[in-house]
Design a protein around this motif. Structure first.
Motif, short mmCIF file in Angstrom:
data_model
loop_
_atom_site.label_atom_id
_atom_site.label_comp_id
_atom_site.label_asym_id
_atom_site.label_seq_id
_atom_site.Cartn_x
_atom_site.Cartn_y
_atom_site.Cartn_z
N LYS A 205 20.72 29.76 14.53
CA LYS A 205 19.72 29.60 15.59
C LYS A 205 20.22 28.65 16.66
CE LYS A 205 16.09 32.12 14.51
NZ LYS A 205 15.57 33.16 15.44
N THR A 207 23.39 28.07 17.39
CA THR A 207 24.43 28.80 18.12
C THR A 207 23.83 29.76 19.13
OG1 THR A 207 25.89 28.66 16.20
CG2 THR A 207 26.43 30.31 17.87
N GLU A 208 22.78 30.49 18.70
CA GLU A 208 22.12 31.43 19.59
C GLU A 208 21.50 30.72 20.80
OE1 GLU A 208 18.29 34.51 19.42
OE2 GLU A 208 19.14 33.71 17.57
N TRP A 209 20.89 29.57 20.54
CA TRP A 209 20.26 28.82 21.61
C TRP A 209 21.30 28.29 22.60
CZ3 TRP A 209 20.45 23.65 23.17
CH2 TRP A 209 19.48 23.29 24.10
N ASP A 211 24.27 29.57 23.16
CA ASP A 211 24.80 30.71 23.92
C ASP A 211 23.88 31.07 25.07
OD1 ASP A 211 27.05 30.91 22.37
OD2 ASP A 211 26.24 32.47 21.05
N MET A 212 22.57 31.05 24.80
CA MET A 212 21.60 31.37 25.85
C MET A 212 21.65 30.33 26.95
SD MET A 212 18.36 32.62 23.51
CE MET A 212 17.27 32.63 24.92
N LEU A 213 21.77 29.07 26.58
CA LEU A 213 21.82 28.00 27.57
C LEU A 213 23.07 28.13 28.43
CD1 LEU A 213 20.92 25.34 28.83
CD2 LEU A 213 22.09 24.14 26.98
N GLU A 215 24.82 30.74 29.02
CA GLU A 215 24.71 31.93 29.86
C GLU A 215 23.83 31.67 31.08
OE1 GLU A 215 25.58 35.73 31.07
OE2 GLU A 215 26.40 34.65 29.33
N SER A 216 22.78 30.87 30.88
CA SER A 216 21.84 30.61 31.97
C SER A 216 22.43 29.70 33.04
CB SER A 216 20.56 29.99 31.42
OG SER A 216 20.79 28.65 30.97
N LYS A 218 25.84 29.53 33.65
CA LYS A 218 27.17 30.00 34.04
C LYS A 218 27.16 30.35 35.53
CE LYS A 218 28.41 34.06 32.69
NZ LYS A 218 28.80 35.18 31.79
#
Length: 222
Positions: A205, A207-209, A211-213, A215-216, A218
């Motif tokens: 979870k 790691t997923e969070w 990755d989302m951060l 990506e947002s 970038k």
């Protein structure tokens, strides 16, 4: 003499060497001296392992007490010498018996080596002295590895704090969630916090969070 549980002896030279190397690397990054992080008296008190055995194990030499009851007696004696009452006096056999929920005769037999400890005895005495599970019974190499891992966790926390101080204040002031994350926790701090989570599901979870951060925030192509 009554029988207690038996334990398989496993010399964990690999994990000990790896943990010691990580501790030494972290200490170097923090400017701590080896004599500070590998203080023999402190490691002995934290692990229950005699200081001369700590030295031998850190040097990579085979050492340690293979007999479970002998280790138990060594570490119980260390607890009685180092975990004392507020007035500086040792706990009496009666006080240990009362605190561990056993009779004075049972406590006396364990302390004097006339009775082999059971898991229940060890758990009760460990709770009384406020030490972690396995303190009285773990093989010397494993006990020292565990003590060094706790040292490593503290150094990681200190390193995370150092990283927070090095994040530029002006970057953190910008409305940048990644900068704020690094300001609050640091890379090592994030890794350390994730390592403390109870399961791979929880770490996934995180790691997923992340990755989302990432990506947002970038940068987008213009």
């Amino acid at each position: 003499m009554t029988d207690g549980f038996q334990a398989t002896v496993t010399v964990a030279t690999g994990p000990l060497a790896a943990t010691a190397a990580r501790v030494a690397e972290l200490a170097g990054k923090l400017g701590r001296s080896p004599s500070e992080v590998f203080d023999l008296r402190r490691l002995s008190d934290a692990s229950g392992v005699p200081a001369d055995v700590v030295r031998a194990l850190l040097d990579g030499r085979p050492a340690g007490e293979p007999d479970l009851q002998t280790r138990f007696l060594q570490r119980l004696d260390l607890l009685r010498r180092t975990r004392v009452k507020p007035n500086g006096r040792r706990y009496t056999q009666q006080e240990i018996a009362d605190g561990a929920g056993m009779s004075r005769q049972q406590a006396g037999a364990l302390i004097n080596g006339d009775r082999r400890p059971t898991m229940e005895h060890c758990d009760a005495i460990q709770r009384f002295f406020g030490v972690h599970a396995g303190f009285l019974t773990a093989h010397d190499s494993d006990a020292l590895t565990d003590a060094l891992q706790r040292t490593e966790q503290q150094l990681l926390q200190d390193f995370a704090g150092l990283e927070r101080e090095t994040v530029p204040a002006e970057a953190a002031a910008v409305d940048d969630p990644l900068a704020r994350l690094l300001q609050d926790h640091g890379v090592r701090g994030i890794a350390w916090r994730a390592a403390q989570l109870p399961s791979d599901k929880h770490r996934d979870k995180v790691t997923e969070w992340l990755d989302m951060l990432l990506e947002s925030v970038k940068p987008t192509d213009s």
